[in-house]
Structure formats: structure tokens, C-alpha cells
Design an enzyme around this catalytic site. Sequence first.
Site, mmCIF file in Angstrom:
data_model
loop_
_atom_site.group_PDB
_atom_site.id
_atom_site.type_symbol
_atom_site.label_atom_id
_atom_site.label_comp_id
_atom_site.label_asym_id
_atom_site.label_seq_id
_atom_site.Cartn_x
_atom_site.Cartn_y
_atom_site.Cartn_z
ATOM 1 N N SER A 29 -8.552 -15.254 1.380
ATOM 2 C CA SER A 29 -7.235 -14.363 1.579
ATOM 3 C C SER A 29 -7.386 -14.494 -0.059
ATOM 4 O O SER A 29 -6.317 -13.508 0.130
ATOM 5 C CB SER A 29 -6.197 -15.165 1.537
ATOM 6 O OG SER A 29 -6.010 -15.910 1.441
ATOM 7 N N ASN A 116 1.276 -25.619 2.993
ATOM 8 C CA ASN A 116 2.625 -25.385 3.452
ATOM 9 C C ASN A 116 3.509 -24.605 2.740
ATOM 10 O O ASN A 116 3.898 -23.149 2.285
ATOM 11 C CB ASN A 116 2.433 -25.736 5.007
ATOM 12 C CG ASN A 116 1.424 -25.627 5.621
ATOM 13 O OD1 ASN A 116 0.308 -24.852 5.713
ATOM 14 N ND2 ASN A 116 1.118 -26.209 7.097
ATOM 15 N N THR A 161 25.597 21.813 8.351
ATOM 16 C CA THR A 161 25.340 20.630 9.083
ATOM 17 C C THR A 161 24.357 21.310 10.234
ATOM 18 O O THR A 161 24.014 22.482 10.258
ATOM 19 C CB THR A 161 26.941 20.709 9.624
ATOM 20 O OG1 THR A 161 26.872 21.581 10.556
ATOM 21 C CG2 THR A 161 27.909 19.737 9.211
ATOM 22 N N HIS A 162 23.659 20.498 10.985
ATOM 23 C CA HIS A 162 22.019 21.197 11.486
ATOM 24 C C HIS A 162 21.379 22.127 10.876
ATOM 25 O O HIS A 162 20.577 22.864 11.332
ATOM 26 C CB HIS A 162 23.364 21.511 13.220
ATOM 27 C CG HIS A 162 24.171 21.239 13.104
ATOM 28 N ND1 HIS A 162 23.847 20.314 14.717
ATOM 29 C CD2 HIS A 162 25.288 21.186 13.494
ATOM 30 C CE1 HIS A 162 24.427 19.850 15.316
ATOM 31 N NE2 HIS A 162 25.824 20.454 15.033
ATOM 32 N N SER A 283 -2.930 25.947 -5.853
ATOM 33 C CA SER A 283 -3.106 25.930 -4.535
ATOM 34 C C SER A 283 -5.087 26.173 -4.953
ATOM 35 O O SER A 283 -5.004 26.190 -6.102
ATOM 36 C CB SER A 283 -3.056 26.845 -3.478
ATOM 37 O OG SER A 283 -3.368 27.495 -2.689
ATOM 38 N N LYS A 289 1.477 29.559 -5.473
ATOM 39 C CA LYS A 289 2.175 28.392 -4.871
ATOM 40 C C LYS A 289 1.920 27.638 -6.376
ATOM 41 O O LYS A 289 1.282 27.831 -7.153
ATOM 42 C CB LYS A 289 1.067 28.022 -3.759
ATOM 43 C CG LYS A 289 0.405 28.704 -2.502
ATOM 44 C CD LYS A 289 2.299 29.097 -1.498
ATOM 45 C CE LYS A 289 2.268 27.879 -1.111
ATOM 46 N NZ LYS A 289 1.241 27.026 -0.334
ATOM 47 N N ASN A 291 3.189 24.216 -5.353
ATOM 48 C CA ASN A 291 3.224 22.780 -4.056
ATOM 49 C C ASN A 291 4.053 21.497 -4.984
ATOM 50 O O ASN A 291 3.954 20.624 -5.515
ATOM 51 C CB ASN A 291 2.587 22.454 -3.607
ATOM 52 C CG ASN A 291 1.482 23.999 -2.543
ATOM 53 O OD1 ASN A 291 2.103 24.543 -2.232
ATOM 54 N ND2 ASN A 291 0.330 23.793 -2.945
ATOM 55 N N GLU A 296 6.743 15.464 -0.749
ATOM 56 C CA GLU A 296 6.125 15.506 0.145
ATOM 57 C C GLU A 296 5.793 14.307 0.241
ATOM 58 O O GLU A 296 5.369 13.607 0.964
ATOM 59 C CB GLU A 296 4.725 16.788 0.054
ATOM 60 C CG GLU A 296 6.217 17.553 0.348
ATOM 61 C CD GLU A 296 4.443 19.338 0.534
ATOM 62 O OE1 GLU A 296 5.212 20.531 0.449
ATOM 63 O OE2 GLU A 296 3.872 18.977 0.134
ATOM 64 N N TYR A 323 3.301 -23.670 11.174
ATOM 65 C CA TYR A 323 3.381 -22.647 10.518
ATOM 66 C C TYR A 323 1.483 -22.550 11.519
ATOM 67 O O TYR A 323 1.463 -23.623 11.935
ATOM 68 C CB TYR A 323 2.297 -23.592 8.890
ATOM 69 C CG TYR A 323 1.189 -22.213 8.230
ATOM 70 C CD1 TYR A 323 2.179 -21.460 7.079
ATOM 71 C CD2 TYR A 323 -0.136 -22.737 8.219
ATOM 72 C CE1 TYR A 323 1.279 -20.754 7.056
ATOM 73 C CE2 TYR A 323 -0.469 -21.335 7.932
ATOM 74 C CZ TYR A 323 0.158 -20.300 6.685
ATOM 75 O OH TYR A 323 -1.202 -19.635 6.260
ATOM 76 N N GLN A 328 -1.066 -15.862 7.337
ATOM 77 C CA GLN A 328 -1.558 -15.503 5.652
ATOM 78 C C GLN A 328 -1.191 -13.438 6.124
ATOM 79 O O GLN A 328 -1.734 -13.322 5.442
ATOM 80 C CB GLN A 328 -2.984 -16.019 6.575
ATOM 81 C CG GLN A 328 -4.373 -15.390 5.758
ATOM 82 C CD GLN A 328 -5.902 -16.139 5.144
ATOM 83 O OE1 GLN A 328 -5.534 -17.030 4.833
ATOM 84 N NE2 GLN A 328 -6.245 -14.803 6.052
ATOM 85 N N LYS A 331 0.972 -11.389 4.321
ATOM 86 C CA LYS A 331 1.462 -10.376 2.396
ATOM 87 C C LYS A 331 1.052 -9.723 2.120
ATOM 88 O O LYS A 331 1.381 -8.530 1.448
ATOM 89 C CB LYS A 331 0.955 -11.760 1.000
ATOM 90 C CG LYS A 331 1.089 -13.193 1.481
ATOM 91 C CD LYS A 331 0.724 -14.323 0.748
ATOM 92 C CE LYS A 331 0.954 -15.539 1.540
ATOM 93 N NZ LYS A 331 1.028 -15.633 2.679
#
Length: 462
Positions: A29, A116, A161-162, A283, A289, A291, A296, A323, A328, A331
Site C-alpha cells: 500500500s 493495527n 421554484t421548480h 470552444s 463560446k 464555457n 461544470e 482488523y 487497507q 485510505k
Amino acid sequence: MPKKKSPHKMRGGQYSESPAEILAKINQSIDFDRKLYAEDIAGSKAHAKMLARQKIISEKDCSAILSGLDKIKKEIESGKFMFREELEDIHMNIENRLKELIGDAAGRLHTARSRNDQVATDFRIWVRNALKKLDENLAVLEKNILDRADEHAKTIMPGFTHLQPAQPVTLGHHLLAYFEMFSRDRSRIEDAIIRMNECPLGAAALAGTSFPIDRDFTAKELGFDRPMANSLDAVSDRDFALEYLALGSICAMHLSRMAEEIIVWSSPQFGFIRLSEKFTTGSSIMPQKRNPDAAELVRGKTGRVYGALVSLLTTMKALPLAYSKDMQEDKEPVFLADETLELCVLAMSGMVADFKADQEKMLESASLGFLTATDLADWLVKNLGLPFRDAHHITGKIVALAEKKNCQLDEIPLKEMQKIFPKISVEIFKVLSVENSVKSRNSYGGTSPEGVKKRIEALTKE
């Protein structure tokens, strides 16, 4: 005859052969848990001091251990340390290097300790630090939100709303909604730190130790409030990491919602705000454009944090005490979520400070869509004593008339309204402007500029 492979030094004296190549590969690891080097060294130094204090090891050995660990930390931070996969993890890499530096005294460091409780301690310290860092980054974001809310306490925009125009609000009020969300995120961080701030060190493999250790000392040395009360729980618990991922997922959701609004608001169809070139891209084929890529990506990366939570929940869901090597896998998702959250919070802080609001476009948009219809209904209730349901019905008829005439509510002649309900007076026009509508919403938590300013003052003091 082929030469027989020597046994792997980490496997113990009962083994006479090295592990299969694939076992060695799946078992290591060090590629990711090297992130824990500082926490591991801090934990080892606290353990060594305690062992010497309890006369379990000599002061001479303790001094050598502390000096060696300091040197190892400098080697790691300067890039000179050689991480070795065959030593599996950060703990054995450090221990092996310590032996190279100080000899047999290094072997005494592991007295009354197991990997451990060692890894559980390291990981708790790391998550605690990650929570503090997230809190600091959110504090910067909150300050930026507060500054912009103060700037736009009187800037009128449509509330939705909506995703349909509903009532006029102020941009400052809208921004403060996110401030409140991130404040709750910070309160969850504070709660999580309090809950997780117990030290596993001294639990050993699972049952504690027969050595006369002082767990209170090591707990205080590492900034914990107390030792964990059950040795089995200490080495097998990962709910502190799950809580970090859970609160991180909620925070990521808040960031994603804000990012979504930045994306929508910056589109030409809305035109409420404009991000500078610092937070937008062009773009490859369409030169016009701009963006909102930063927003995003904040929205898109939310899935990584959710995925990390589901991943660790799935890992832990059927593990018996204490354990298991499955743990392992705890993480990597946490490390990934931490990196993702840091990126997203910093990006959002930058966008909040960067955007320019088109106040005229916002006001124009708030003037469309009959956003003061509720004010009209409220006026009928307050001034003419109508039940709200009746007022709602009458207002609906007036809205239908405005739609038929293709005009706004305050453009309908009084006589036309009186045909629908004769008792309506000229006073109705005082509540049909978006400016008066916003000013009238002065209940606690409302959108009135006065209320927004008071809330900003209170939050600034806090």
C-alpha cells in the site's frame, strides 16, 4: 538446482518462503499510504516518549529513535527517501529506515504496539487534519459569499421554484442561502472532530497489551482528548472516515448546487452573471463560446466524493471484529475525496469572488412572469379581509387577464381589475412593483434589503 527464495522479512519467523509475486503486489500500500508519513512519525515519537517515560525502553534508545525519526522526516520531505514496495506500507518503510540509521534500538519502538493501532492512529490524525483544512477553506468561501451578498443586498432578481419565476428576491439574499448551507457543513466538521478525537494507540493488535503503558500520555501528546475505551473498537473502527466522507458528500452537494446556478445564470438565456476568462474556457470550433468549465467540473466531481463514501461503506459493511486486510482499502477513497473537496471549494471561492452581476438584466427578469402575484393576493387578505384561498382565486383571474393582454400586473387598468373584484382600489398598485415587493418581505429570514443587511452584520460579528 534453482536457488530457493529467502523468506520475506515482514512475514514472520514461521514462514520459509517468499510470497507469490501477485500477493506482494496486491498486499502493498506504499503507493498511497505514504501520505501518512508525518502522522506515522508523530505517532511513533509519542509512543517512544511514553515507553521511555514508563521505563519500558531506555532514555538512550528513546533519544536515538526520536533523532532518527526526525532525520527520516527530513529525508521524505526533501525527496531523498527511498520508498520500497517490498516493505509493503509507510509504517514498515519508516521502521526499516530507522533500523538502518540507529540499529537495534529501532526494534524497540514497536514494543506494546501493533500495526493495527498504529495505522488507526495515523489515519485518525490525518482525517482530523483534513477536516480542519476543509473548515479553513470553507471559511474563505463563506467570507467571499458574505462580501458579495453585502455588495448585492439591494440587487433584485427573480426567485425560483421548480426553476420557474416565483417571487422577486435580492441577489444578496440568494447568496446568503449558500452561506447558511456551508455554515452547517462547518458545524458538521466541528461535531465530527469532537466525536473522532479519541486515540487508538495502545490498543495493540486487538486486545491491549500487558506492558505498563500510559495511554493518556500518548493521547494528549498527539492532540487527542482521551484514549479510546475499547481496544477492539480502536483498531476496527472507521466510522470517523465514513463521517468525513458523509459530511464531505453533503458539502459537495451544496457546492454542486451553487455551481449549477452559476452555469445557468451565466448562459445568454439568463445573462444574470458573467465569469471572467480566469474561470471560463473557449470552444475548439465555436469562437463565440465562453464555457463555465470550472463550475461544470465542481458539479461533475461531486460524484467522486459520493463514490468514495459508497466505496468505504461497502468495504466495512460485513467485516467482523477486529482488523481485516480489507481495511487497507479505507485510505484511497478518503484521499481522493479530500483532494476533490479541496479543489472544488477553492474553485467555488474563486468564482464567487470573480463573477460580475448584470443588475439591469436581473431586474428586468424579475419584472416578467407576474412575480408580484402573491403580493396582490396578500393585499386582498390584509386590506379587504378575504380568506387567502379566495384571494388566491381572484389573483389567478387577474393573472389570466394580464396574460391575455400580454402585459404585467401593474399595467392592467384599475377598472379592469375591478371588473374581476369591485372592491380593489388604486392602493393595489403600491404592492405590484418588484421593488416594493422585496422591501415588504421583512419577516426574519426574508429577502428585504434591510433584513439582508442585518443578517450580514450578525454573521460578520460571528
